[in-house]
Scaffold this active site. Sequence first.
Site, mmCIF file in Angstrom:
data_model
loop_
_atom_site.group_PDB
_atom_site.id
_atom_site.type_symbol
_atom_site.label_atom_id
_atom_site.label_comp_id
_atom_site.label_asym_id
_atom_site.label_seq_id
_atom_site.Cartn_x
_atom_site.Cartn_y
_atom_site.Cartn_z
ATOM 1 N N GLU A 82 6.916 -48.261 -132.325
ATOM 2 C CA GLU A 82 6.701 -46.817 -132.487
ATOM 3 C C GLU A 82 5.525 -46.469 -133.388
ATOM 4 O O GLU A 82 4.817 -45.488 -133.141
ATOM 5 C CB GLU A 82 7.980 -46.148 -133.023
ATOM 6 N N HIS A 141 24.291 -47.627 -128.376
ATOM 7 C CA HIS A 141 23.119 -47.443 -127.507
ATOM 8 C C HIS A 141 23.265 -48.326 -126.267
ATOM 9 O O HIS A 141 23.810 -49.420 -126.342
ATOM 10 C CB HIS A 141 21.877 -47.854 -128.302
ATOM 11 N N ASP A 162 7.176 -40.705 -130.612
ATOM 12 C CA ASP A 162 6.574 -42.037 -130.772
ATOM 13 C C ASP A 162 7.098 -43.072 -129.794
ATOM 14 O O ASP A 162 7.042 -44.265 -130.058
ATOM 15 C CB ASP A 162 6.826 -42.524 -132.202
ATOM 16 N N HIS A 174 19.866 -49.100 -133.116
ATOM 17 C CA HIS A 174 19.271 -49.556 -131.852
ATOM 18 C C HIS A 174 17.855 -50.093 -131.986
ATOM 19 O O HIS A 174 17.295 -50.597 -131.007
ATOM 20 C CB HIS A 174 19.245 -48.402 -130.845
ATOM 21 N N ARG A 201 14.354 -51.827 -132.052
ATOM 22 C CA ARG A 201 13.963 -53.131 -131.504
ATOM 23 C C ARG A 201 13.783 -54.180 -132.595
ATOM 24 O O ARG A 201 14.135 -55.337 -132.416
ATOM 25 C CB ARG A 201 12.676 -52.998 -130.684
#
Length: 394
Positions: A133, A238, A97, A205, A207
């Site tokens: 995603e 990350h 994704d 991590h 968004r």
Amino acid sequence: MIEILSVFGTRPEAIKMAPLLAELGRRSDVMSSRVCVTAQHREMLDQVLEVFGITPEIDLDVMTENQSPSRVTGAVLESLEGILAERPPDLVLVHGDTTTTMAASLAAFYHQIPVGHVEAGLRTGCRYCPFPEEMNRVVTDSVATFHFAPTRAAAVNLLKSGVSKDSITVTGNTVIDALLDVAGRPHHEELGVPTDGRVILVTAHRRENHGEPLENICHALRDVADAFPDVRVVYPVHLNPNVQRVAHHVLGDHERILLLEPLSYVPFVRIMKESFFVVTDSGGLQEEAPSLGKPVLVLRNETERPEAVEAGTVKLVGTDRDAIVEEMTRLLTDDAAYIAMAEAVNPYGDGRASVRIADAIACEFELPGARRPAEFEPEAPGRRDELTRQETGG
Ligand code: UD1
Ligand code: UDP
């Protein structure tokens, strides 16, 4: 003989495509397998390529500092244009994704090349969760000709969204193939991570967690480390600068919180095996940790992976500081609550997902000796208990 071009670009895609590439390689008499990496990730992708000995034939090298999904989409579409036009494969394989997944499938569609989507059908049902995603999944599944759904629930999501039943194969998740491969490998180097006391392994991590949610998460980790002197928090951070900045600012000076660079997959799996529990907003860890018998607290309000939540190994805790502290404290202080979550369950795979996907491809292209794969069946919940009872006569 068919030619297959696998296109991927981030760490999790590479980990989950690696076992399938190995399987395609074993069928080189009927399948010619080529690899194109977009390098949406650079260092984190290269770590995985090294672990699995993958040498890409094409490297689009698109990563830039603090990139946006729009920029990655544009770069992938533009760079794949000439590659697909010059030598169109019979099939493009994409995974999952990410922006690479969505853009590569669209690029193939523009050339009328069939797309096979590995890990098809995952959905939260909320268009911004996770962002972007969820929409990448919807677009990729619409574009794809062949859908390799990891679980039956994912297949049902596809059917509900109008995807034809004939295009779906329930395969199990290739992440379990990858995990079984590396979990059995010897790791000779020193981990460099103290494993005395109880280790809580953390990754974060997403968004949609950037900014205040990630600050809350980090403060909660600090609260717990302060409250429990035997606890060590191990957090490979990350490389996204929005994550690095907050993690180092809030946690950088704590003596029992270890902030690391992203770890290579073999030592990472070893730390996961040695950890007490896992706190994460990652997708892959929700699949891997349950099969190692590690409770997982998920730093999100929803998940596209409901199977381990239903089995009781994964719990959604969101990003509220107090709620995270409360759930971590429960696992650290309440043996019964811990044991209830620490049962190893394996709803995601049996290590044969790649074989099923390669079998399904062989059938679709009517290759010699092709056999339709039997659907992946997870172990029934409680089956282990039943077996143990029978073995012990209890
Ligand atoms: C992306 C995926 C997400 C996946 C995650 C896995 C999208 C929209 N998001 O996250 O689904 O869960 O990867 O980790 O596709 N960076 C480096 N080196 C690296 C990797 C990243 O320096 O090896 C830095 C760069 O500054 C880069 C930034 O991190 O611009 C963000 O990378 P990106 O792939 O865009 O991350 P996400 O979109 O957050
Ligand atoms: N992982 C790793 N090293 C790390 C952190 C994670 O090898 O330092 C592995 C982890 O085992 C899993 C995958 O990377 O297989 C998850 O990737 P990520 O969290 O970047 O993406 P997501 O799963 O959320 O898409």
